[in-house]
Design a protein around this motif. Structure first.
Motif, PDB file in Angstrom:
ATOM      1  N   PRO A   1      -8.594  25.177 -79.702  1.00  0.00           N
ATOM      2  CA  PRO A   1      -7.315  25.064 -79.006  1.00  0.00           C
ATOM      3  C   PRO A   1      -6.603  23.769 -79.359  1.00  0.00           C
ATOM      4  CG  PRO A   1      -9.154  24.745 -77.486  1.00  0.00           C
ATOM      5  CD  PRO A   1      -9.729  25.200 -78.790  1.00  0.00           C
TER       6      PRO A   1
ATOM      7  N   PRO B   1      -3.990  20.537 -78.924  1.00  0.00           N
ATOM      8  CA  PRO B   1      -3.927  19.583 -77.811  1.00  0.00           C
ATOM      9  C   PRO B   1      -2.998  20.047 -76.699  1.00  0.00           C
ATOM     10  CG  PRO B   1      -2.950  18.679 -79.827  1.00  0.00           C
ATOM     11  CD  PRO B   1      -3.582  19.981 -80.196  1.00  0.00           C
TER      12      PRO B   1
ATOM     13  N   GLU C   1      -4.801  22.727 -74.643  1.00  0.00           N
ATOM     14  CA  GLU C   1      -5.845  22.072 -73.861  1.00  0.00           C
ATOM     15  C   GLU C   1      -5.237  21.408 -72.618  1.00  0.00           C
ATOM     16  OE1 GLU C   1      -8.612  18.747 -75.381  1.00  0.00           O
ATOM     17  OE2 GLU C   1      -8.904  20.499 -76.644  1.00  0.00           O
TER      18      GLU C   1
ATOM     19  N   ARG D   1      -9.651  -1.828 -81.007  1.00  0.00           N
ATOM     20  CA  ARG D   1     -10.573  -0.796 -81.487  1.00  0.00           C
ATOM     21  C   ARG D   1     -10.568  -0.717 -82.997  1.00  0.00           C
ATOM     22  NH1 ARG D   1     -10.274   4.254 -77.780  1.00  0.00           N
ATOM     23  NH2 ARG D   1     -11.850   4.841 -79.278  1.00  0.00           N
TER      24      ARG D   1
ATOM     25  N   TYR E   1     -10.242   1.655 -85.169  1.00  0.00           N
ATOM     26  CA  TYR E   1      -9.283   2.409 -85.983  1.00  0.00           C
ATOM     27  C   TYR E   1      -8.035   1.596 -86.271  1.00  0.00           C
ATOM     28  CZ  TYR E   1      -6.589   3.724 -81.815  1.00  0.00           C
ATOM     29  OH  TYR E   1      -5.825   3.712 -80.687  1.00  0.00           O
TER      30      TYR E   1
ATOM     31  N   ARG F   1       4.153  -0.557 -88.260  1.00  0.00           N
ATOM     32  CA  ARG F   1       3.454   0.719 -88.307  1.00  0.00           C
ATOM     33  C   ARG F   1       2.280   0.738 -87.320  1.00  0.00           C
ATOM     34  NH1 ARG F   1       3.417   4.713 -92.129  1.00  0.00           N
ATOM     35  NH2 ARG F   1       1.687   6.144 -91.838  1.00  0.00           N
TER      36      ARG F   1
ATOM     37  N   LEU G   1       3.139   3.356 -84.618  1.00  0.00           N
ATOM     38  CA  LEU G   1       2.620   4.633 -85.115  1.00  0.00           C
ATOM     39  C   LEU G   1       1.120   4.768 -84.907  1.00  0.00           C
ATOM     40  CD1 LEU G   1       4.642   5.054 -88.421  1.00  0.00           C
ATOM     41  CD2 LEU G   1       4.962   6.212 -86.250  1.00  0.00           C
ATOM     42  N   THR G   2       0.396   3.655 -84.889  1.00  0.00           N
ATOM     43  CA  THR G   2      -1.052   3.754 -84.718  1.00  0.00           C
ATOM     44  C   THR G   2      -1.444   3.590 -83.256  1.00  0.00           C
ATOM     45  OG1 THR G   2      -1.275   2.758 -86.900  1.00  0.00           O
ATOM     46  CG2 THR G   2      -3.255   2.915 -85.570  1.00  0.00           C
TER      47      THR G   2
ATOM     48  N   PRO H   1       0.966   5.871 -79.868  1.00  0.00           N
ATOM     49  CA  PRO H   1       0.645   7.246 -79.485  1.00  0.00           C
ATOM     50  C   PRO H   1      -0.633   7.360 -78.663  1.00  0.00           C
ATOM     51  CG  PRO H   1       1.264   7.153 -81.785  1.00  0.00           C
ATOM     52  CD  PRO H   1       1.151   5.738 -81.320  1.00  0.00           C
ATOM     53  N   ASN H   2      -1.544   6.411 -78.834  1.00  0.00           N
ATOM     54  CA  ASN H   2      -2.772   6.461 -78.069  1.00  0.00           C
ATOM     55  C   ASN H   2      -2.617   5.886 -76.672  1.00  0.00           C
ATOM     56  OD1 ASN H   2      -4.935   7.571 -79.830  1.00  0.00           O
ATOM     57  ND2 ASN H   2      -4.102   6.012 -81.185  1.00  0.00           N
TER      58      ASN H   2
ATOM     59  N   ALA I   1      -0.493   8.566 -72.629  1.00  0.00           N
ATOM     60  CA  ALA I   1      -0.842   9.352 -71.438  1.00  0.00           C
ATOM     61  C   ALA I   1      -0.415   8.657 -70.141  1.00  0.00           C
ATOM     62  CB  ALA I   1      -2.332   9.663 -71.435  1.00  0.00           C
TER      63      ALA I   1
ATOM     64  N   PHE J   1     -16.869   1.368 -90.673  1.00  0.00           N
ATOM     65  CA  PHE J   1     -17.330   0.679 -89.473  1.00  0.00           C
ATOM     66  C   PHE J   1     -18.569   1.334 -88.881  1.00  0.00           C
ATOM     67  CE2 PHE J   1     -12.852  -0.427 -89.703  1.00  0.00           C
ATOM     68  CZ  PHE J   1     -12.933  -1.784 -89.557  1.00  0.00           C
TER      69      PHE J   1
ATOM     70  N   GLY K   1     -15.047   5.076 -82.571  1.00  0.00           N
ATOM     71  CA  GLY K   1     -13.905   4.196 -82.387  1.00  0.00           C
ATOM     72  C   GLY K   1     -13.084   3.984 -83.642  1.00  0.00           C
ATOM     73  N   SER K   2     -13.607   4.405 -84.784  1.00  0.00           N
ATOM     74  CA  SER K   2     -12.944   4.014 -86.019  1.00  0.00           C
ATOM     75  C   SER K   2     -11.955   5.056 -86.521  1.00  0.00           C
ATOM     76  CB  SER K   2     -13.974   3.707 -87.100  1.00  0.00           C
ATOM     77  OG  SER K   2     -14.723   4.844 -87.393  1.00  0.00           O
ATOM     78  N   LEU K   3     -11.852   6.203 -85.830  1.00  0.00           N
ATOM     79  CA  LEU K   3     -10.852   7.199 -86.234  1.00  0.00           C
ATOM     80  C   LEU K   3      -9.789   7.291 -85.151  1.00  0.00           C
ATOM     81  CD1 LEU K   3     -13.188  10.038 -87.525  1.00  0.00           C
ATOM     82  CD2 LEU K   3     -12.027   8.292 -88.849  1.00  0.00           C
ATOM     83  N   ASN K   4      -8.547   7.339 -85.566  1.00  0.00           N
ATOM     84  CA  ASN K   4      -7.441   7.433 -84.611  1.00  0.00           C
ATOM     85  C   ASN K   4      -7.483   8.788 -83.920  1.00  0.00           C
ATOM     86  OD1 ASN K   4      -5.021   7.537 -83.281  1.00  0.00           O
ATOM     87  ND2 ASN K   4      -3.870   6.596 -84.944  1.00  0.00           N
TER      88      ASN K   4
ATOM     89  N   ARG L   1      -5.460  10.411 -82.219  1.00  0.00           N
ATOM     90  CA  ARG L   1      -4.238  11.204 -82.204  1.00  0.00           C
ATOM     91  C   ARG L   1      -3.847  11.726 -83.578  1.00  0.00           C
ATOM     92  NH1 ARG L   1      -1.953  12.364 -77.047  1.00  0.00           N
ATOM     93  NH2 ARG L   1      -3.405  11.211 -75.788  1.00  0.00           N
ATOM     94  N   GLN L   2      -4.653  11.423 -84.578  1.00  0.00           N
ATOM     95  CA  GLN L   2      -4.306  11.887 -85.920  1.00  0.00           C
ATOM     96  C   GLN L   2      -5.303  12.939 -86.372  1.00  0.00           C
ATOM     97  OE1 GLN L   2      -4.260   8.355 -88.301  1.00  0.00           O
ATOM     98  NE2 GLN L   2      -2.045   8.299 -88.373  1.00  0.00           N
TER      99      GLN L   2
ATOM    100  N   GLU M   1      -3.057   8.624 -94.822  1.00  0.00           N
ATOM    101  CA  GLU M   1      -2.326   7.420 -94.432  1.00  0.00           C
ATOM    102  C   GLU M   1      -2.434   6.276 -95.446  1.00  0.00           C
ATOM    103  OE1 GLU M   1      -3.437   5.468 -90.802  1.00  0.00           O
ATOM    104  OE2 GLU M   1      -1.349   5.056 -90.322  1.00  0.00           O
TER     105      GLU M   1
ATOM    106  N   MET N   1     -13.233  16.726 -82.256  1.00  0.00           N
ATOM    107  CA  MET N   1     -13.909  17.992 -82.500  1.00  0.00           C
ATOM    108  C   MET N   1     -15.110  17.833 -83.423  1.00  0.00           C
ATOM    109  SD  MET N   1     -10.480  20.139 -83.198  1.00  0.00           S
ATOM    110  CE  MET N   1      -9.215  20.289 -81.969  1.00  0.00           C
TER     111      MET N   1
ATOM    112  N   ARG O   1     -12.055   8.166 -95.851  1.00  0.00           N
ATOM    113  CA  ARG O   1     -10.847   7.350 -95.717  1.00  0.00           C
ATOM    114  C   ARG O   1     -10.975   6.071 -96.538  1.00  0.00           C
ATOM    115  NH1 ARG O   1      -9.638   5.231 -89.964  1.00  0.00           N
ATOM    116  NH2 ARG O   1     -11.694   4.364 -90.316  1.00  0.00           N
TER     117      ARG O   1
END
Lengths: 305, 334
Positions: free
Chosen positions: A20, A22, A25, A194, A196, A209, A213-214, A217-218, A221, B98, B103-106, B108-109, B117, B155, B168
């Motif tokens: 499903p 987002p 969900e 974090r 990422y 960016r 952009l990174t 969005p997180n 909520a 990492f 924690g190392s993957l965004n 929301r992407q 990217e 997922m 990546r």
């Protein structure tokens, strides 16, 4: 978390059903909250009314019927179906005015929320990323704004700018915006540490960016939830300013202004005062219910226990 | 053997801590002088207790943080603090994986976006179509299925996420890959899969690895050279077999003796170190290991030993001779 086992299953299995999205969900967890769904329905109904008010309303909002002053609603003695919710002291149809009033409330809500959301989020992200002295400066200014009772500050601002609906909206936006700044800054600060974000930096992402952009969005909520709840605050504050004569000016069919105009008829004609009040109450309640549902669905950390 | 691609000389990274109202300023010597070389196709492992500066070293080599002192040379070019900003190509040479794949993957992407990217930022000349093709190829190379391209990180299992993180890191065709404890957050069975993937990729792409780890059994199978660190300083450095078979520094010996062994019947000599790991804010004078060392003398407490030797170097005044058994009063059989 069925996907945890994905690594073990043989690759021969035919393509699994698509997981499903987002959005789906989100909807699944949102609809578990019955109050939130009811709130959403009422909100949608009000939105519909706000958009199509001129076509639904039987009369124009400022059209006067001199021979039907203060006529009670249809189901009361002396009422007629010509004016289902009665008329006000100047002989204007209450139903038409209330329907048009929904327009103003939504207009106020949307403008105020988008104004305070955009400025608040931008300032919050900048504060979250800037060196300590700039961050401190921004946050102390926000603390100063927050230290005034919000309605009082809005009143002062309107008194300076002059009473009108636009100025009232600006004042309310200024009052609401520190909440967005705080929320965004807190979320940004916890996210930016974090891995990422570091990974994006290593990949060569620029400051802009990474910020918008990174990281942003997180952080959305809690901001969405705050926006929904601010919508009701904006409607309520605008009504309050209208009631105090500092918001929309008569004959604008704004609910708060309508209340103020009808104050003196409180004992003689209950419908003139009660109906706009009920409208404000129902709208604010619906939005708050919806906001609670949004929070439950979007932010697992804040889930009701 | 091919030429080294990265040379580090006396890398130091100190953090200044602003004291509060009642305490004075302090300096944390997170990394205090490390020199090494990385060669294509070979792996240098950095081991040590937590807090010994391994991750700081990884961050300095990846140019996330500038070294306080010392020089970093990549392909003969000396790295200045602003080199990366001036030359994006340099950034692409060193990439990092990492420790924590959660924690190392965004979140929301989608995986596809995460992979594309780096290309989007650094190679604007690559068309969108080719970008996607390269990302899909990379996904296959790290052993993921094409349908994973559209999915979100939540997922995936930890092992799959780590594969994505490796993919990546490889999108920009780096020459050096810094692996900051890449498998320590994973299950044992998944660990070996990831390690095999890394070995395979190294063979295929001729990568130089800097492998940061505290897991000696992993290091033993994975690396070519070993660098043992203690409180920000390298204490022993050399080819893997020599260091593992004949450790010269007492700390290395103690560290190696702490590796769990699979054979329960074999008696092993576990050296239990006395005392606590000192704070890197307050490194003891002389050899940093002297308060916990069973061979420490007056000299160790006053003079800092330097790393000496040829291929196999160690910083100790009283190195262990091969076959030497530590004194029984501090050593206990476990």
């Amino acid at each position: 978390m069925t996907d945890r086992t994905a690594e073990l299953e043989p690759p021969a299995i035919p393509a699994q059903p698509k997981p499903p999205g987002p959005l789906k969900e989100f909807w699944n967890s949102f609809k578990e909250n019955r109050g939130a769904v009811i709130g959403l329905c009422i909100f949608a109904a009000f939105l519909f009314i706000a958009i199509f008010a001129p076509w639904i309303a039987p009369y124009d909002a400022s059209e006067q019927f001199r021979d039907a002053l203060l006529q009670p609603p249809a189901w009361q003695e002396g009422g007629s179906w010509q004016f289902p919710l009665g008329t006000d002291p100047l002989g204007r149809d209450m139903l038409s005015r209330l329907l048009h009033g929904a327009r103003f409330s939504f207009f106020i809500g949307i403008i105020v929320v988008s104004l305070s959301l955009v400025t608040g989020v931008v300032i919050g992200v900048i504060a979250g990323f800037s060196p300590k002295w700039a961050d401190t400066l921004i946050m102390r200014v926000m603390d100063i704004i927050l230290s005034f009772p919000s309605l009082l500050l809005a009143l002062v601002l309107v008194a300076i700018l002059g009473p009108s609906l636009i100025n009232a909206m600006i004042a309310i936006a200024v009052v609401l915006q520190p909440h967005f700044v705080r929320l965004t800054r807190a979320a940004v600060m916890s996210e930016r540490a974090r891995d990422y974000v570091t990974a994006a930096k290593v990949a060569g992402a620029g400051r802009f960016r990474i910020m918008f952009l990174t990281v942003l969005p997180n952080c959305l909520a809690p901001i969405i939830v705050q926006a929904a709840l601010s919508f009701s605050t904006a409607v309520l504050d605008a009504a309050a300013l209208g009631f105090l004569g500092m918001g929309a000016q008569p004959p604008t069919p704004e609910w708060g202004t309508m209340l103020a105009e009808a104050r003196e008829f409180l004992l003689r004609a209950w419908w003139v005062v009660t109906l706009p009040g009920v409208c404000i109450l129902v709208t604010v309640l619906a939005i708050n219910l919806m906001g609670d549902g949004l929070r439950d669905a979007l932010d697992p950390k804040l889930k009701r226990s | 053997m091919s030429q080294p691609i990265l040379k580090a000389e006396g890398l130091k990274r100190h953090y200044e801590l602003k004291g509060g109202m009642f305490s004075s300023d302090a300096t944390v010597r997170a990394l205090d002088g490390a020199s090494f070389e990385l060669t294509p196709g070979r792996t240098l492992a950095v081991v040590g207790e937590s807090g010994c500066g391994k991750s700081t070293l990884a961050r300095v080599v990846t140019m996330i943080e500038p070294p306080t002192e010392g020089t970093l040379t990549i392909e003969g070019r000396k790295i200045e603090p602003d080199s990366v900003a001036k030359d994006p190509d340099l950034r692409a040479k060193v990439q990092i994986v990492f420790q924590d794949p959660y924690g190392s993957l965004n979140p929301r992407q989608t995986i596809g976006k995460t992979l594309m990217e780096p290309l989007k930022i650094n190679r604007p000349d690559v068309s969108a179509k080719e970008r996607e093709q390269r990302a899909r190829d990379m996904l296959q190379m790290v052993g993921l299925r094409p349908e994973h391209f559209e999915r979100y990180p939540h997922m995936f299992s930890g092992g799959q996420r780590q594969r994505v993180a490796v993919a990546r890191a490889l999108m920009l065709d780096p020459k050096i890959l810094v692996l900051d404890e890449p498998v320590s957050a994973l299950d044992l069975s998944i660990q070996s899969q990831i390690l095999n993937l890394l070995v395979e990729l190294q063979d295929r792409l001729d990568l130089a690895y800097l492998f940061v780890s505290h897991d000696l059994s992993v290091v033993r199978h994975f690396c070519d050279d070993l660098l043992v660190m203690y409180l920000g300083k390298p204490v022993e450095q050399g080819p893997k077999d020599e260091v593992f078979d004949a450790p010269r520094h007492p700390y290395t010996k103690a560290l190696l003796s702490a590796t769990p062994q699979a054979d329960p019947r074999r008696k092993r000599q576990r050296i239990k170190l006395q005392g606590e790991l000192p704070s890197p804010m307050n490194v003891p004078p002389g050899c940093p290991f002297n308060p916990r060392c069973w061979k420490a003398t007056e000299e160790c407490r006053t003079v800092v030993p330097q790393l000496e030797g040829g291929d196999h170097r160690f910083a100790c005044f009283h190195p262990l001779e091969p076959g030497e058994v530590p004194e029984p009063k501090t050593a206990e059989a476990v």
